[in-house]
Motif scaffolding. Structure first.
Motif, short mmCIF file in Angstrom:
data_model
loop_
_atom_site.label_atom_id
_atom_site.label_comp_id
_atom_site.label_asym_id
_atom_site.label_seq_id
_atom_site.Cartn_x
_atom_site.Cartn_y
_atom_site.Cartn_z
N GLN A 62 0.87 -1.18 0.00
CA GLN A 62 0.00 0.00 0.00
C GLN A 62 0.90 1.23 0.00
N GLU A 63 0.83 2.03 -1.06
CA GLU A 63 1.69 3.20 -1.16
C GLU A 63 1.26 4.27 -0.16
N ALA A 64 2.25 4.99 0.39
CA ALA A 64 1.97 6.08 1.30
C ALA A 64 1.55 7.32 0.51
N PRO A 65 0.74 8.21 1.10
CA PRO A 65 0.38 9.44 0.40
C PRO A 65 1.62 10.24 0.04
N ALA A 66 1.59 10.89 -1.12
CA ALA A 66 2.78 11.58 -1.62
C ALA A 66 3.20 12.73 -0.72
N ASP A 67 2.24 13.39 -0.07
CA ASP A 67 2.58 14.57 0.72
C ASP A 67 1.84 14.52 2.05
N GLY A 68 1.98 13.40 2.75
CA GLY A 68 1.25 13.22 4.00
C GLY A 68 2.19 13.10 5.18
N HIS A 69 1.60 12.80 6.34
CA HIS A 69 2.39 12.57 7.55
C HIS A 69 3.25 11.34 7.34
N ILE A 70 4.43 11.35 7.95
CA ILE A 70 5.34 10.22 7.77
C ILE A 70 5.82 9.64 9.09
N HIS A 71 5.61 10.31 10.22
CA HIS A 71 6.09 9.82 11.50
C HIS A 71 5.01 9.02 12.21
N LEU A 72 5.36 7.79 12.61
CA LEU A 72 4.47 6.95 13.41
C LEU A 72 4.75 7.27 14.88
N GLN A 73 3.77 7.87 15.56
CA GLN A 73 3.96 8.34 16.92
C GLN A 73 3.07 7.53 17.86
N LEU A 74 3.70 6.64 18.62
CA LEU A 74 3.00 5.76 19.56
C LEU A 74 3.41 6.12 20.98
N ASN A 75 2.53 5.86 21.94
CA ASN A 75 2.88 6.19 23.33
C ASN A 75 2.37 5.18 24.35
N SER A 76 1.56 4.21 23.93
CA SER A 76 1.07 3.22 24.88
C SER A 76 2.02 2.03 24.92
N GLN A 77 1.68 1.07 25.77
CA GLN A 77 2.46 -0.16 25.79
C GLN A 77 2.19 -0.98 24.53
N LEU A 78 3.15 -1.80 24.19
CA LEU A 78 3.01 -2.73 23.07
C LEU A 78 2.38 -4.01 23.58
N PHE A 79 1.25 -4.39 23.00
CA PHE A 79 0.54 -5.60 23.41
C PHE A 79 0.81 -6.71 22.40
N ILE A 80 1.17 -7.89 22.92
CA ILE A 80 1.42 -9.06 22.09
C ILE A 80 0.40 -10.12 22.45
N GLY A 81 -0.28 -10.66 21.43
CA GLY A 81 -1.26 -11.71 21.66
C GLY A 81 -2.61 -11.20 22.09
N GLY A 82 -2.81 -9.91 22.11
CA GLY A 82 -4.09 -9.35 22.53
C GLY A 82 -4.09 -7.85 22.38
N THR A 83 -5.10 -7.20 22.96
CA THR A 83 -5.25 -5.76 22.87
C THR A 83 -5.49 -5.19 24.26
N ALA A 84 -5.41 -3.87 24.34
CA ALA A 84 -5.65 -3.21 25.62
C ALA A 84 -7.07 -3.45 26.10
N SER A 85 -7.99 -3.62 25.18
CA SER A 85 -9.39 -3.86 25.55
C SER A 85 -9.67 -5.33 25.87
N ARG A 86 -8.66 -6.18 25.73
CA ARG A 86 -8.78 -7.61 25.98
C ARG A 86 -9.85 -8.26 25.09
N GLN A 87 -10.00 -7.74 23.90
CA GLN A 87 -10.93 -8.30 22.94
C GLN A 87 -10.15 -8.82 21.74
N LYS A 88 -10.70 -9.82 21.07
CA LYS A 88 -10.12 -10.40 19.87
C LYS A 88 -8.71 -10.91 20.13
N GLY A 89 -8.46 -11.47 21.32
CA GLY A 89 -7.15 -11.98 21.65
C GLY A 89 -6.78 -13.20 20.80
#
Length: 1326
Positions: free
Chosen positions: A907-934
Motif C-alpha cells: 500500500q503506497e503512502a500518500p505523496a505529501d502526507g504525515h510520515i512519523h508513526l507516533q506511539l505512546n502506549s504499551q506494546l501488546f502481544i497476543g491481545g489488545t488493551a481492551s482484551r478483545q479479539k485476543g
C-alpha cells in the motif's frame, strides 16, 4: 597598547559577547517566553493581499477576535491563487500561528499553506515533518485554532495561502502569529572579503571546540570556514554545488586537495538562512546543517589538535596548503558567528585586535531580489506574449531552471510563417531543441548533460537571420548551432513548462512530459520578465504555479535509503537502489539474508557458505560464514587468520611469543551479536609442549595467557577445558595430569612431547583475540599451538516463543519506536480462525497485525493520514496448527505485508502526507488493551526493527501465557527426506536418518561408493545359530525394528548405480535354504531380476524393457514385491509389473552382498548348483558406482561406510565418494568434504604436525615432498596397471562427476577453502 590595556579589552569583549548570548539564544532572550501576539498591534500598512471582496473585506481586518469591517478578510475570488500577507516590520522569531473564520459568516478555511520571507520575495514554504505542507484550519467561523510550529521560524514576512474552505461559504480569515523579538549580528561578504580570527595561546587544551553560524547565499560554491591548528593540520568547511563539505588537510607543503570527512545538506544556495554547527571532540566531529547531524571519526592526528587561526569567507592561510576551492570565496551573509562563547562578528564591530577584516565586510545583509516560479504538476504552464522588437529578425530567450526530472518541456511556440512548431525540452537529462514541420524531416539540436542534478542551469536560445544556437550554462562546449532561423513576431505566444488544459488548443501542443521544477531570470531580448506582474494577472497567463518561490525539495538529503542503498529522485518521489546493499524493500530496510545458520537450516538449506545478518534490519552488516549442518545442530563457523597448528621456535633473544587473531570479514559488533544470540559457542585451544611450561601451576606466575572477550578483550589465565579463573587445564580438573603436582601437562616441564588441549566454552571470554606464550626461550624448548575457528550453534532468538491459552491473555512490552521505518516479523501457529497478534496505540496513530479469518492476515496502521490496511489472503488455511511466517513493514514510501511464501501485498503512502508513526502506549502481544479479539496459539521469533522481544521471560511471570511452544515436526517434518524420521526437540527438530539409506542434516546426502572388481560388501542379516534360537536377544543382536521378519513375503529395494560393465551383478540376497534374489544387468544392457524362492523350482527371470543401462550414467531402480506381485521402475520410465509363479516366501534370509561374491567353496557350490551363469557373474564382481542402497529397512552400503564395526563385512578399499550425485549441487547448498589423509610425511617421534609453511626447514620440507611424490607416483602406476581394463569407464565417470565438483562452495576462495579444511584436520603423534 600596554599589555594591561589589552587584557582589559579582551575581558571586556568576552563579557560583552557573553552578555549578548544571555540576552538571546542566538540573539533572543533565553528566559523570555516566546509566545507574544505579533499581529494584533500592527498598523494597516503591514497587511497585503492578493485581492479583496470589498473595502470592508480588506486584509487590515484580518485580526483574530476583531469585528471591524466585515469581520475579516475575504478575497474577490475564492481559489488557490489567493494569499494574505503580514509584514512584522522586522525579523522576528515566530513560534505559532492561529486562524479564525470571518465573524458572523459561513466563511472559514479548512486547510492552508504557510510561507515565510525576510524580504517579501523568495518565499519559503513551511513544512511539517519535512514533507507535509498543509496545515489544518477551522471548522466554524468563531473558534480560534492555533498551530505550534515544530521549529521556530525567523522571518519578517508571513504569507498564508488558502487551500480549502467551507464548501457552503467562501474564503474568510482572521489571523494571529505568536513569537518574540529576534536580534542578531550579521556580516555581508561580497566574494572578495573575509575575516581572520587569531586565537591567543591557552594554558590547557579545551575538551571541545564549537563553531556555530547561520548563512544565506545564492551562489552554490564558496569557502565558509578554514581552521588551522598546530602540527600543520587544518579543517575547511566549503559550500560546493549547494552541499556543505568538511575537509581535513595536513602538511603545509602538500598540494593535495585534502581528505573529505563528511558531506551534508543540499540546495543550500536558495537564499534562505541555514544553521551550521561544527563540534570538534577528542575522537570525532559532529557537523549539523539545519535539522540534520552527522558524526565522523577524525584522524588520530586531530585528537589533540587545537584551532589557532580561523578564517571566515575565504582561506587566509599562513602556510602553503592548496585551497579546497581555488578562487571561490564565500558570497553571501553570515549571522551569529560564534566560536565557543565568542561572538566573532561582534568582536569585528568593536575592532578587536584578535579579528582582522579583509576587503569590504559590511554589517547588514545585501539581498538581491530574484523572483522564481515553481511548476508544481502536470497542469502547470506560463504563457508570455512576444516582443515588438522581434520584427527585426533577432530573437533571444534565456532562463535558468533546476529540476530532478530527466525530462520535461521548457519552452514551446508556433511559427505560422513556416507552419512549424518549436520545442525546447529535456530528455534523458540533455537539453534538446526540435523544430517540426508537417511533411518534412524534424530538425533537432542537443546540448548539455546531467541537467537533472537539482542545480541551477542557464539556457540561452539566440536566433538570427542565418543562425540558431542554444547554449547551456554559458559553456561554449555545450552549444549547438544550425542555419535555420526562427521568425518570431509580436503575435507569437511563448509557453513555458507546458500547455493549457484547454481541449483542441492549436496554439500550444506538448508531445513531451510537462516540466516540474523551478525557473527564474526569464529574459526576452535581455529584458527580464516581471513575474510579479504575471502573478497579479497584469502580464501573460498561468496555471498551477507558485510564483516568487522555488519549491524544490531534496528527498535524498537526508536519505531515507538505509544500509547503503543509493537514493535517486524525481520532482515528487524518490527511489532506493538496494542492489548492492544486501537489503530489500522500498527503503532497503529489510535484510535479504537469514539471521543465523539455524534459520537457514529450517529453510531446508544444507552445509555451505552463507551471508547472515544477525540483527535483520538493524545496523549490523551481513557477514559471510560457513554453516555446518549436522543432524542435530546448525554450526556457525567463523574463521580467523591462523587456524593451523603452528610451531613456535625457541629464541634466546625473545622472552615471549605473541600472535593476534583477525576474524575474516567480521566486525566487532558482528562477533558479539553472534555469540550473544547463540545457545552455545566454543573454540579449540591447544598447546603442544616439550620443555615449555604453560600456566606455571600451582603457585607460580603464569608464563602464558590468552586474551578473549568483547572489545579489546581481557587477559585469561585458564586453559581450554577448565572454568574461568581456575588457572587450570582440563587435566587438572580430572586429576589426570602427567605430574599430579601440577594442573597442566605442560607444567611438568618434561623433555618429551605433551599437550594441553580442549574447548573454550565460556561465551563471555570468546572469541580468542591473541595468545602470549612465555616459556619458549630456553634451550631445548619446543612448542606448537592451535586456536581453532569460532563455532556456535543454536539461535535463542529463532526459538523464543510463548503460548497464549486464553483470548484474554497477552504480553506487554515498552512502546515500539518505529517513527520512519517499522518492520515486524514473527511466526505463529494456531487452531483459531482469528485473533490479534500485536497492537500499539498512540494518541491518534496506531499499528496492529491480526488474523482476521482462517486465511487472511491484516496489517493496519495510522500515521495521521487516516487508517490504512494491507491484506494478504492465502489459498491454504492458517489455523492448521503449523508454523506460518508474517513480515510487515511500514516506511515513508509504502507498507507491505508478506505471509509465508505468498505474494506480498503493498500500500503506497500518500505523496505529501504525515510520515512519523507516533506511539505512546504499551506494546501488546497476543491481545489488545481492551482484551478483545485476543490470539490463542503460539507466537515465535518476534522481532521489531531487528530486535527480538523476549517472549519466554515475560511469559514466565504472566498468567495465561506459557513460555516456549513444542511441536515443530508438523511444520518442518517434510524437510526430512528419503524416509528420514523427524524428531521433536525443545528448540526445533532433527532428522533421524537411521531408517534411511541417506545421511546428512535432512537425510539428503546419498551414501555412494566406487567399486572395483575385487571389492565387496556382505551384510549379515541372520547368523546360522539364529535359526535355532531366533528369539535369543543380546546386545549385539539386530534391532527388532530392523529385522523383525527374516522370512518376508515381499521386499522393497531401491538403489542407484553408474557403470559401463555388462553383464554385472548389482545386488545378491541369499538364504540358508538355497533361495536367493539377484539384481543384475545382462549382456544386453538390460535390468534383470532373478527370484528363486523354492529350492526345487526353476529360477524366475523378470526382465525390464529399459535398455542402455550400462552407459556410465546414473540410474535409479525401485523394486517392490508383495507376495507374487512385483513392480520395477527405472528412473522416470513407466513402472513395469510382473507376477511370480513360485513360492512367495523368502525363507531365512542370511546375507546381502554388493560387489564381488567372495570365493567360498560352500557358496560356489551352491551357486553352481543353482545358476551357473549367475555364479560366473558373481565371481566377476562389479565395477562402477553404487549409491543409496536399501533393502527393506536395511542400508548395507551406509552401514559399511559409516559403521564399519557393525554387521557389514568389507573386502577391498571401500571409500565414500560423490559418484552417486545425479546433478550439480545447488550453489546455496554446496558442501565441502575434506580428506584426513593429506598429512605430511614422517616426522620426529611425538612431534605435532604443523603447517608446512611453518616447518623447521625448507630443505627438510623439500625432501619430504620428494619422498611423498615418489611414493604417490609408484602407487599411481600400480593402480593404473590393475585398473587398465576400466580406464574408459574411469574417464567417463570423472567427467560425469566434474560438474558436481565445480559447483561446490560458490562463495569460496583459496583462503576460504584452506580455512574450511583446517576445521576437520586432526593432529597425529607417532
Amino acid at each position: 597598547m600596554p599589555a594591561g590595556s589589552q587584557g582589559v579589552a579582551g575581558i571586556t569583549a568576552f563579557i560583552g559577547s557573553w552578555l549578548l548570548l544571555l540576552l538571546g539564544s542566538c540573539g533572543t532572550g533565553a528566559q523570555e517566553a516566546c509566545d507574544s501576539p505579533l499581529v494584533s498591534s500592527l498598523p494597516p500598512s503591514s497587511f497585503r493581499s492578493s485581492s479583496q471582496l470589498s473595502s470592508s473585506h480588506g486584509p487590515v481586518f484580518a485580526k483574530v477576535n476583531r469585528r471591524e469591517g466585515a469581520g475579516g478578510w475575504s478575497p474577490l475570488v475564492s481559489d488557490r491563487y489567493q494569499w494574505l500577507e503580514v509584514d512584522l516590520e522586522r525579523r522576528t522569531q515566530i513560534t505559532a500561528v492561529a486562524t479564525q473564520g470571518r465573524y458572523g459568516s459561513s466563511d472559514w478555511l479548512t486547510a492552508y499553506l504557510l510561507m515565510f520571507s525576510d524580504t517579501g520575495h523568495n518565499w519559503r514554504q513551511h513544512r511539517q515533518e519535512d514533507s507535509l505542507g498543509a496545515f489544518p484550519g477551522n471548522s466554524n467561523a468563531d473558534t480560534v485554532v492555533q498551530y505550534k510550529l515544530d521549529q521556530p521560524v525567523i522571518a519578517r514576512y508571513l504569507r498564508l495561502v488558502p487551500l480549502d474552505w467551507n464548501p457552503t461559504g467562501r474564503i474568510g480569515l482572521r489571523l494571529e502569529a505568536y513569537g518574540c523579538r529576534y536580534t542578531s549580528d550579521v556580516a555581508n561578504f561580497d566574494g572578495s572579503s573575509s575575516l581572520v580570527f587569531r586565537l591567543s595561546a591557552r594554558p590547557s587544551r579545551t575538551a571541545t571546540e564549537t563553531i556555530a553560524l547561520k548563512f544565506k547565499t545564492m551562489r552554490n560554491s564558496g569557502t565558509l570556514l578554514h581552521a588551522e591548528g598546530q602540527r600543520d593540520h587544518s579543517l575547511t568547511l566549503v559550500l560546493e554545488k549547494g552541499r556543505l563539505l568538511l575537509y581535513h588537510q595536513q602538511d603545509v607543503s602538500s598540494s593535495s586537495g585534502g581528505q573529505l570527512l563528511v558531506s551534508l545538506g543540499s540546495l543550500l544556495d536558495d537564499q534562505h538562512w541555514h544553521r551550521v554547527k561544527l563540534e570538534r571532540l577528542s575522537t570525532h566531529v559532529n557537523l549539523t546543517v539545519d535539522k540534520n547531524t552527522q558524526q565522523v571519526h577524525v584522524p588520530a592526528e586531530l585528537s589533540h589538535w587545537e584551532i589557532r587561526q580561523l578564517s571566515v569567507g575565504a582561506v587566509q592561510s599562513h602556510g602553503l596548503q592548496k585551497p579546497i576551492l581555488s578562487n571561490r570565496n564565500f558570497h553571501g551573509c553570515l549571522e551569529n558567528l560564534l566560536y565557543n562563547e565568542l561572538n566573532l562578528i561582534d568582536l569585528t564591530k568593536q575592532n578587536n585586535q584578535q579579528v582582522t577584516a579583509l576587503g569590504n565586510v559590511t554589517f547588514s545583509c545585501a539581498e538581491p531580489v530574484s523572483v522564481a516560479v515553481t511548476f508544481t504538476d502536470s497542469q502547470s504552464f506560463l504563457q508570455l506574449p512576444g516582443l515588438t522588437s522581434w520584427s527585426s529578425g533577432v530573437v533571444a530567450v534565456a532562463l535558468q531552471f533546476r529540476t530532478w526530472n530527466k525530462a520535461g518541456l521548457l519552452l514551446t511556440f508556433d511559427l505560422p510563417q513556416l507552419e512549424s512548431t518549436v520545442w525546447l525540452y529535456l530528455r534523458e537529462t540533455r537539453l534538446r531543441l526540435q523544430i517540426s514541420k508537417v511533411g518534412r524531416a524534424t530538425l533537432e539540436l542537443s546540448a548539455g548533460s546531467g541537467l537533472n542534478d537539482g542545480q541551477w542551469h542557464s539556457v540561452e536560445m539566440i536566433s538570427r537571420e542565418d543562425c540558431l544556437s542554444i547554449t547551456v550554462d554559458k559553456d561554449e562546449g555545450a552549444t549547438a548551432h544550425t542555419s535555420v532561423p526562427l521568425p518570431l513576431t509580436t503575435a507569437t505566444q511563448l509557453f513555458f513548462g507546458g500547455c493549457p488544459a484547454q481541449p483542441n488548443s492549436r496554439e500550444c501542443t506538448n508531445p513531451f512530459t510537462t516540466f516540474q521544477g523551478c525557473m527564474r531570470l526569464l529574459t526576452l531580448d535581455d529584458q527580464t520578465v516581471d513575474l510579479i506582474k504575471v502573478q497579479q494577472r497584469l502580464l501573460g497567463n498561468y496555471s498551477h504555479l507558485q510564483i516568487d518561490m522555488c519549491g524544490i525539495i531534496d528527498r535524498c538529503s537526508p536519505s531515507h535509503c538505509e544500509h547503503g542503498g543509493r537514493c535517486t529522485q524525481s520532482w515528487s518521489n524518490f527511489h532506493c537502489n538496494c542492489s548492492t546493499s544486501g537489503y530489500r524493500g522500498a527503503t532497503c530496510h529489510s535484510s535479504t539474508y537469514e539471521q543465523s545458520c539455524e534459520a537457514y537450516k529450517h529453510r531446508g538449506n544444507t552445509s555451505g557458505h552463507y551471508y547472515i545478518d544477525v540483527d535483520g534490519s538493524g545496523p549490523i552488516k551481513p557477514q559471510l560464514v560457513h554453516c555446518n549442518m549436522t543432524e542435530d545442530r546448525a554450526w556457525m563457523v567463523i574463521q580467523h587468520n591462523d587456524t593451523e597448528l603452528s610451531r613456535v621456535h625457541s629464541s634466546p633473544e625473545r622472552n615471549q611469543y605473541s600472535v593476534h587473531f583477525d576474524y575474516y570479514d567480521s566486525e566487532e559488533e558482528q562477533l558479539l551479536a553472534i555469540i550473544g544470540q547463540s545457545e552455545h559457542c566454543e573454540q579449540e585451544l591447544s598447546y603442544h609442549c616439550r620443555k615449555s611450561r604453560l600456566l606455571n601451576t600451582p603457585e607460580g606466575a603464569p608464563f602464558s595467557w590468552w586474551v578473549g572477550g568483547p572489545g579489546a578483550g581481557q587477559i585469561q589465565t585458564y586453559w581450554a577445558g577448565a572454568p574461568p579463573g581456575s588457572r587450570q587445564c582440563a587435566c587438572g580438573l580430572q586429576d589426570a595430569c602427567l605430574d599430579s603436582h601440577h594442573y597442566c601437562n605442560c607444567d611438568a616441564d618434561y623433555d618429551q612431547w605433551a599437550n594441553d588441549s580442549g574447548l573454550l566454552t565460556h561465551k563471555e571470554s570468546l572469541p580468542v583475540r591473541s595468545l602470549v606464550l612465555g616459556d619458549v626461550q630456553r634451550p631445548g624448548s619446543e612448542a606448537a599451538y592451535r586456536v581453532g575457528p569460532l563455532r556456535c550453534h543454536g539461535d535463542r532468538n529463532f526459538w523464543n516463543a510463548a503460548f497464549f491459552d486464553r483470548e484474554t491473555s497477552y504480553l506487554h512490552f515498552p512502546t515500539f519506536h518505529g517513527e520512519l521505518n517499522a518492520d515486524v516479523s514473527f511466526l505463529f501457529k494456531t487452531t483459531s480462525s482469528s485473533g490479534v497478534f500485536l497492537e500499539n496505540l498512540g494518541i491518534k496513530d496506531f499499528i496492529r497485525i491480526e488474523l482476521s479469518s482462517s486465511s487472511e492476515v491484516v496489517f493496519s496502521f495510522d500515521v495521521g493520514n487516516g487508517p490504512l490496511e494491507v491484506r494478504v489472503k492465502t489459498s491454504v488455511p492458517l489455523h492448521d496448527d503449523r508454523w506460518h511466517s508474517v513480515r510487515a513493514e511500514r516506511n515513508v514510501k509504502e507498507a507491505s505485508l508478506r505471509v509465508d511464501g505468498f505474494p506480498a501485498a503493498t500500500q503506497e503512502a500518500p505523496a505529501d502526507g504525515h510520515i512519523h508513526l507516533q506511539l505512546n502506549s504499551q506494546l501488546f502481544i497476543g491481545g489488545t488493551a481492551s482484551r478483545q479479539k485476543g490470539f490463542r496459539g503460539c507466537i515465535r521469533s518476534l522481532q521489531l526493527n531487528g530486535v527480538t522481544l523476549d517472549l519466554e521471560e515475560r511469559a514466565k511471570i504472566t498468567p495465561g501465557v506459557q513460555p516456549g511452544c513444542p511441536g515443530h515436526c508438523s511444520s518442518y517434518g517434510s524437510l526430512c527426506q528419503n524416509r528420514g524420521r523427524c524428531v521433536e526437540r525443545t528448540n526445533g527438530f532433527s532428522c533421524d536418518c537411521g531408517p534411511s539409506a541417506f545421511t546428512g542434516a535432512f537425510c539428503h546426502k546419498e551414501v555412494s561408493a566406487s567399486f572395483t572388481s575385487s571389492m565387496s560388501i556382505s551384510y549379515i542379516l541372520k547368523e546360522p545359530y539364529e535359526l535355532s534360537s531366533s528369539n535369543k536377544s543380546s546386545s549385539s543382536a539386530p534391532s527388532p525394528s530392523i529385522f523383525s521378519d527374516m522370512t518376508p513375503r515381499g521386499e522393497n529395494i531401491s538403489l542407484s548405480f553408474r557403470t559401463l560393465q555388462s553383464p554385472a551383478l548389482l545386488l545378491y540376497v541369499h538364504s540358508f535354504h538355497k533361495e536367493y534374489l539377484a539384481l543384475l544387468i545382462n549382456e544386453h544392457d538390460e535390468l534383470e531380476l532373478r527370484y528363486k524362492l523354492h529350492g526345487s523350482r526353476d529360477v524366475e527371470v523378470l526382465g525390464s524393457r529399459v535398455v542402455n543401462l550400462a552407459d556410465g550414467r546414473l540410474h535409479t531402480v525401485t523394486i517392490g514385491r508383495l507376495a507374487d506381485a512385483v513392480s520395477v521402475q527405472i528412473d522416470q520410465n513407466t513402472r513395469e509389473d510382473f507376477n511370480l509363479s513360485s513360492d512367495v516366501e523368502f525363507n531365512s534370509i542370511r546375507s546381502l552382498i554388493l560387489g564381488r561374491v567372495q570365493e567360498s567353496d560352500e557358496l560356489d557350490a551352491e551357486l553352481a548348483e543353482l545358476d551357473a551363469e549367475l555364479a560366473e557373474l558373481a565371481a566377476l564382481g562389479f565395477t562402477g558406482c553404487l549409491s543409496a542402497v536399501r533393502f527393506n529397512s536395511v542400508s548395507p552400503l551406509k552401514a559399511a561406510l559409516l559403521h564399519p564395526d557393525g554387521d557389514a563385512v568389507v573386502t577391498g578399499p571401500l571409500v565414500q565418494s560423490s559418484c552417486g550425485s545425479s546433478s550439480p549441487a545447488k550453489s546455496y547448498t554446496a558442501e565441502t568434504t575434506h580428506s584426513l589423509s593429506d598429512q605430511p610425511g614422517s616426522v620426529d617421534p611425538g612431534q605435532p604436525l604443523v603447517n608446512a609453511i611453518r616447518s623447521d626447514s625448507a630443505l627438510i620440507g623439500g625432501v619430504i615432498a620428494v619422498v611423498i611424490f615418489v611414493a604417490v607416483s609408484a602407487l599411481a602406476i600400480v593402480v593404473r596397471f590393475i585398473c587398465s581394463r576400466k580406464e574408459t569407464y574411469r574417464n567417463q565417470e570423472v567427467k560425469a562427476a566434474q560438474p558436481d565438483d565445480g559447483q561446490e562452495l560458490p562463495f569460496s576462495s583459496p583462503a576460504d577453502s584452506q580455512g574450511a579444511a583446517s576445521e576437520n584436520q586432526k593432529e597425529y603423534f607417532i
